[in-house]
Design an enzyme around this catalytic site. Sequence first.
Site, PDB file in Angstrom:
ATOM      1  N   ASP A  11       0.872  -1.169   0.000  1.00  0.00           N
ATOM      2  CA  ASP A  11       0.000   0.000   0.000  1.00  0.00           C
ATOM      3  C   ASP A  11       0.915   1.226   0.000  1.00  0.00           C
ATOM      4  OD1 ASP A  11      -1.928  -1.881   0.282  1.00  0.00           O
ATOM      5  OD2 ASP A  11      -2.777  -1.112   2.147  1.00  0.00           O
ATOM      6  N   ASP A 130     -14.127  -5.260  -3.272  1.00  0.00           N
ATOM      7  CA  ASP A 130     -14.181  -5.243  -1.808  1.00  0.00           C
ATOM      8  C   ASP A 130     -15.583  -5.652  -1.394  1.00  0.00           C
ATOM      9  OD1 ASP A 130     -11.639  -4.250  -1.984  1.00  0.00           O
ATOM     10  OD2 ASP A 130     -12.159  -2.204  -1.415  1.00  0.00           O
TER      11      ASP A 130
END
Lengths: 251, 208
Positions: A11, A130
């Site tokens: 990330d 997601d």
Amino acid sequence: MITARIIPCLDVRDGRIVKGIRFQGLQDAGDPAERAAAYEAQGADELVILDVSATTEGRRTAAETVRRVRDVLSIPLTVGGGVRSVDDARRLLDAGADKVAVNTAAVRDPSVITAIAERFGRQCAILALDAAAREGGGWEVVVSSGRERTGLDAIAWAREAVARGAGEIVLTSWDRDGTRLGYDLDLLAAASSAVPVPIVASGGADSAEHLLQGLRAGADAVLAASIFHYGETTVGEVKAYLADHGIEVRR
Amino acid sequence: MNARLPDITVVVTGVANLASVLAAWRRLGVTPHVTEDPDEVRRADRVELPGVGSFGAAMERLRETGLDAALSERVDAGRPTLAICVGLQVLCDASEESPGVTGLGRVPGTVARFPDRVRVPQFGWNRVEAPAGGPLESGYAYFANSYRLPVAPAGWTAAITDHGGPFASALWRGDVLACQFHPELSGAWGLGMLSCWIRGEVAPGGDR
């Protein structure tokens, strides 16, 4: 036989690796290019960079990060985060990504998947999905880093995205992400049997055992961030564990 | 210190993503040169045709530019030419991906889709079994494809991989090498193959 893939995820925000819990509370965990090279040396099969920058300036930095990582990396690189159009995809592919992942933008306008697949091939068009468990069963799609529940059925959306050209799905359990409780195995099993394309398990892995569970539940690849970032284990150690448990891995 | 390696001429066909291909050559100390000019492709010492979109789109582009003839001449003459992914497929007669489109026809056979019982696309690392004496050794390579040549073609030496049955994962004849996998994304093994091919050497052999 195709081997199970181990995919560390970086990330990245403003050119540095961060890792948060439930996409928030970010901590610094190092330089992306250095870390990418280290993971390849450990035996990582691919790398994912998720750009969590919130600004236009941050996104420009992301393309530069991709370029720096590509210079040192000899394994496939998927980049996601803020991809909204064919032009966004092109910028990241030109910088050195091999695949781009679309998430929120694809839910808002599914034609972006088709456009990327037609322009660059479906091997470049990755859906980042997601999902959060729904009361009463099943999962719904969440977008905008978990801030918005869409009401859209996650499995139906997976099917539609594949029909529109997605070549692979990175499937993140929003309930599990950052919790270190392991993947949502029911979600993986449901998605894996619903679509023909590979499923990359994401969200919640904290141990080699969790990765094994994900692969046994039907994932073709397993993505993890924190278990590798903080030096608790290496990709090589995880692969040795998986091989001992009958999973074919590249070593 | 080291003698300078021969440069590589990389064919652009308009839709290919070249960043990984070019980065791999640079890591090997090879300077890549990019072109879409068939005459440059004829003159070049070493040419790479990277993976490019669909079979039909790639053939259309090769015909428009005149690269089809230039590449066919090189392949027929056994001159150093490296074809990757769809690059391998366009050397064949045809593909199920684009019915009615004729390939370059340098490799006999029709490219077909993987069977439904396996994951399609084939995404990931699979085992390549290569006979000794060629430019690559057996090992794991990275694939990203939905179509493949299901049989080893006559007149070519083939490496074999299994995904829902055996298919030709690499072919070579003279200094022509065609790979269904992506050597530029196949880690140290892939760089080893590229290094071997660009030097015109035979792979050390033995399984890794």
